[in-house]
Scaffold this motif. Structure first.
Motif, PDB file in Angstrom:
ATOM      1  N   TYR A 196       0.976  -1.366   0.061  1.00 19.80           N
ATOM      2  CA  TYR A 196       0.221  -0.088   0.032  1.00 19.80           C
ATOM      3  C   TYR A 196       0.791   1.278  -0.032  1.00 19.80           C
ATOM      4  N   GLU A 197       2.248   1.263  -0.084  1.00 12.69           N
ATOM      5  CA  GLU A 197       3.019   2.242   0.245  1.00 12.69           C
ATOM      6  C   GLU A 197       2.815   3.126  -1.019  1.00 12.69           C
ATOM      7  N   LYS A 198       2.496   2.653  -2.219  1.00  7.96           N
ATOM      8  CA  LYS A 198       2.650   3.265  -3.448  1.00  7.96           C
ATOM      9  C   LYS A 198       1.387   4.378  -3.530  1.00  7.96           C
ATOM     10  N   LEU A 199       0.402   4.237  -2.633  1.00  6.55           N
ATOM     11  CA  LEU A 199      -0.993   4.880  -2.576  1.00  6.55           C
ATOM     12  C   LEU A 199      -0.340   6.298  -2.152  1.00  6.55           C
ATOM     13  N   ASN A 200       0.690   6.469  -1.090  1.00  2.10           N
ATOM     14  CA  ASN A 200       0.941   7.759  -0.702  1.00  2.10           C
ATOM     15  C   ASN A 200       1.718   8.495  -1.814  1.00  2.10           C
ATOM     16  N   SER A 201       1.817   8.011  -2.972  1.00  2.95           N
ATOM     17  CA  SER A 201       2.568   9.030  -4.012  1.00  2.95           C
ATOM     18  C   SER A 201       1.351   9.648  -4.870  1.00  2.95           C
ATOM     19  N   SER A 202       1.285  10.723  -5.217  1.00  6.59           N
ATOM     20  CA  SER A 202       0.400  11.159  -6.389  1.00  6.59           C
ATOM     21  C   SER A 202       1.074  11.064  -7.675  1.00  6.59           C
ATOM     22  N   LYS A 203       2.223  10.972  -7.756  1.00  4.60           N
ATOM     23  CA  LYS A 203       3.057  10.668  -9.096  1.00  4.60           C
ATOM     24  C   LYS A 203       3.020   9.242  -9.464  1.00  4.60           C
ATOM     25  N   LEU A 204       2.378   9.229 -10.807  1.00  3.44           N
ATOM     26  CA  LEU A 204       2.245   7.740 -11.391  1.00  3.44           C
ATOM     27  C   LEU A 204       3.517   7.259 -11.831  1.00  3.44           C
ATOM     28  N   ARG A 205       3.719   6.245 -11.179  1.00  2.77           N
ATOM     29  CA  ARG A 205       5.297   5.572 -11.336  1.00  2.77           C
ATOM     30  C   ARG A 205       4.729   4.246 -12.218  1.00  2.77           C
ATOM     31  N   LEU A 206       5.602   4.149 -13.386  1.00  5.07           N
ATOM     32  CA  LEU A 206       5.531   2.985 -14.267  1.00  5.07           C
ATOM     33  C   LEU A 206       6.789   2.331 -14.394  1.00  5.07           C
ATOM     34  N   HIS A 278       3.417   1.974  -9.458  1.00  2.00           N
ATOM     35  CA  HIS A 278       2.033   1.767  -9.465  1.00  2.00           C
ATOM     36  C   HIS A 278       1.457   0.608 -10.483  1.00  2.00           C
ATOM     37  N   PHE A 279       2.346   0.574 -11.650  1.00  3.27           N
ATOM     38  CA  PHE A 279       2.029  -0.188 -12.778  1.00  3.27           C
ATOM     39  C   PHE A 279       3.431  -1.084 -13.128  1.00  3.27           C
ATOM     40  N   LEU A 280       3.206  -2.245 -13.557  1.00  2.00           N
ATOM     41  CA  LEU A 280       4.162  -2.859 -14.396  1.00  2.00           C
ATOM     42  C   LEU A 280       3.548  -2.883 -15.702  1.00  2.00           C
ATOM     43  N   ILE A 281       4.294  -2.203 -16.907  1.00  5.11           N
ATOM     44  CA  ILE A 281       3.723  -1.964 -18.083  1.00  5.11           C
ATOM     45  C   ILE A 281       4.735  -2.948 -19.069  1.00  5.11           C
ATOM     46  N   SER A 282       4.081  -3.811 -19.783  1.00  7.20           N
ATOM     47  CA  SER A 282       4.897  -4.698 -20.548  1.00  7.20           C
ATOM     48  C   SER A 282       4.219  -5.048 -21.854  1.00  7.20           C
ATOM     49  N   PRO A 283       4.141  -4.134 -22.952  1.00  7.87           N
ATOM     50  CA  PRO A 283       3.575  -4.359 -24.095  1.00  7.87           C
ATOM     51  C   PRO A 283       4.354  -5.089 -25.234  1.00  7.87           C
ATOM     52  N   THR A 284       4.696  -6.372 -24.617  1.00 10.84           N
ATOM     53  CA  THR A 284       5.533  -7.289 -25.166  1.00 10.84           C
ATOM     54  C   THR A 284       4.802  -7.607 -26.532  1.00 10.84           C
ATOM     55  N   ARG A 285       5.784  -8.040 -27.518  1.00  8.50           N
ATOM     56  CA  ARG A 285       5.522  -8.482 -28.718  1.00  8.50           C
ATOM     57  C   ARG A 285       5.455  -9.914 -28.784  1.00  8.50           C
ATOM     58  N   ALA A 286       6.077 -10.664 -28.072  1.00 13.48           N
ATOM     59  CA  ALA A 286       6.375 -12.183 -27.877  1.00 13.48           C
ATOM     60  C   ALA A 286       6.791 -12.407 -26.574  1.00 13.48           C
ATOM     61  N   ASP A 287       6.084 -13.396 -26.067  1.00 13.46           N
ATOM     62  CA  ASP A 287       6.538 -13.985 -24.652  1.00 13.46           C
ATOM     63  C   ASP A 287       5.900 -15.301 -24.341  1.00 13.46           C
ATOM     64  N   CYS A 288       6.492 -15.922 -23.400  1.00 10.94           N
ATOM     65  CA  CYS A 288       5.978 -17.324 -22.974  1.00 10.94           C
ATOM     66  C   CYS A 288       5.448 -17.066 -21.678  1.00 10.94           C
ATOM     67  N   SER A 289       5.920 -17.225 -20.696  1.00 11.47           N
ATOM     68  CA  SER A 289       5.187 -16.982 -19.385  1.00 11.47           C
ATOM     69  C   SER A 289       6.227 -16.226 -18.414  1.00 11.47           C
ATOM     70  N   PRO A 290       6.098 -14.758 -18.553  1.00 12.84           N
ATOM     71  CA  PRO A 290       6.938 -13.985 -18.006  1.00 12.84           C
ATOM     72  C   PRO A 290       6.850 -13.948 -16.386  1.00 12.84           C
ATOM     73  N   LEU A 291       7.961 -14.269 -15.773  1.00 13.40           N
ATOM     74  CA  LEU A 291       8.004 -14.541 -14.427  1.00 13.40           C
ATOM     75  C   LEU A 291       7.795 -13.100 -13.720  1.00 13.40           C
ATOM     76  N   VAL A 292       8.206 -11.862 -14.373  1.00  7.80           N
ATOM     77  CA  VAL A 292       8.025 -10.581 -13.637  1.00  7.80           C
ATOM     78  C   VAL A 292       6.700 -10.244 -13.405  1.00  7.80           C
ATOM     79  N   PHE A 293       5.557 -10.613 -13.995  1.00  8.86           N
ATOM     80  CA  PHE A 293       4.124 -10.584 -13.687  1.00  8.86           C
ATOM     81  C   PHE A 293       3.972 -10.950 -11.885  1.00  8.86           C
TER      82      PHE A 293
END
Length: 383
Positions: A196-206, A278-293
């Motif tokens: 919940y720490e991220k809720l304290n920031s008004s700046k959007l962090r990608l 706040h968000f992990l952004i990953s508009p990947t063009r090709a992937d299998c099962s990304p562990l980062v999610f």
């Protein structure tokens, strides 16, 4: 049920940086089960000089340095298998666990039950990654895949996408197949309070994490960032593991070319990025099962990604993230992120449900429990 397992891979499964760390965390998770592991091959714990050795090996591979002994790829694998066969003679194993090891399996001779785990097939890799140099290389990969599938008593895939290809392209028996999602490559589960720490920031962090800028959709990430700027949003983008192909001169974009998870300071920096984003952004063009999610979900960070490959098995719409079609533009990503972020009640619920997916489905302990159960079933079949 106590099980004696031979862990089988030519990769160094005692190194967090080898094969994205997946093999390392598989090994560690299995070791916590009622399992006795025999290390097959020559895995070694990393040490300070490892990066130098890796660089030298890369030079050798590229023939920049001449060597007196030039071994073919098959020679190297045969040497590896010779060691494994001797290890199996000395150690009593109930079965062999072979993650991402189709090439190794093509050389192995054993009557023990084999469990083969993979996140893709050569057919999918050819279409998605386009890494095969020519048709001959692809054909050889298909041959080894067929041999691995035929030798294995049980096939574990990380997604339905991969399993379907094994059946349709490599004649795998559907009755031999199990689908088990991978976990998050984290040494510990962060306390719930941190999500919940991220809720304290008004700046959007990608946050963007990926080694291949083009394949991971890096250009669309920048499009998304620029769209948010045009919308008047106070936004920050952190890029980890890649360097943008086009020069980026913006103080709101932070680039971290590489983090070594074997180094405590780098690992701490890595997980802190999840705490702050706040968000992990990953508009990947090709992937299998990304562990980062799974890693992001552990910190309550939802993933915004594409509906391709094995991703639909990982991301449940509106639960631990969202997927967009491959054709989606940066404007589409920006609008989706903005709609979620502007509704703090919805966003907080998304944080909580993302974390729940990690706790119930996307962690290595759950994975290991499922694998242990599959191993027990495999042993029962041969009794």
């Amino acid at each position: 049920m106590s099980i004696r397992v031979g862990f089988f891979s030519v990769n160094n499964y005692l190194d967090k940086t080898s094969f994205s760390g997946a093999l390392y965390y598989m090994y560690q998770a299995l070791a916590k089960q009622d399992v006795t592991i025999t290390n097959l091959g020559t895995p070694q714990k990393p040490f300070l000089g490892l990066n130098i050795i890796k660089k030298v090996k890369k030079l050798l591979k590229n023939n920049i340095i001449n060597t007196s002994k030039n071994l073919s790829d098959d020679d190297n694998y045969q040497d590896f298998i010779t060691i494994v066969h001797k290890q199996l003679e000395k150690n009593n194993c109930d079965l062999i666990f072979a993650p991402i090891a189709s090439k190794e399996l093509s050389f192995l001779k054993s009557n023990l039950p084999i469990i083969f785990l993979s996140d893709a097939t050569p057919e999918l890799i050819k279409n998605s990654y386009q890494i095969y140099k020519n048709e001959k290389e692809y054909s050889l990969a298909c041959e080894t895949e067929l041999m691995a599938i035929s030798k294995a008593q049980t096939l574990i895939y990380t997604s339905q996408w991969a399993a379907d290809s094994a059946v349709s392209n490599f004649n795998a028996d559907p009755n031999k197949i199990k689908i088990v999602c991978l976990g998050a490559n984290l040494d510990f589960t962060p306390p719930v309070s941190q999500i919940y720490e991220k809720l304290n920031s008004s700046k959007l962090r990608l946050l963007f994490i990926g080694g291949n800028w083009k394949r991971k959709g890096g250009d669309i990430v920048l499009e998304t960032f620029n769209s948010l700027i045009r919308f008047g949003i106070d936004v920050e983008l952190v890029i980890v593991g890649a360097i943008p192909t086009n020069a980026v001169n913006d103080s709101r974009i932070v680039t971290i070319p590489f983090l070594n998870k074997n180094k405590p300071s780098d690992y701490k920096k890595y997980v802190n990025l999840f705490r702050q984003s706040h968000f992990l952004i990953s508009p990947t063009r090709a992937d299998c099962s990304p562990l980062v999610f799974s890693e992001a979900n552990a910190y309550g960070v939802p993933a915004i990604t594409t509906n391709i490959g094995g991703i639909p098995d990982l991301i449940k719409e509106g639960i631990n993230g969202y997927t967009l079609p491959l054709s989606a533009s940066g404007d589409k990503y920006a609008q989706l992120i903005l709609d979620i972020f502007n509704d703090q009640k919805t966003y907080k619920l998304l944080i909580e449900s993302s974390r729940k997916e990690y706790e119930t489905r996307l962690n290595w302990d759950v994975w290991a429990q499922q694998i242990h159960s599959i191993m027990a079933q495999s042993i029962d079949k041969v009794k």
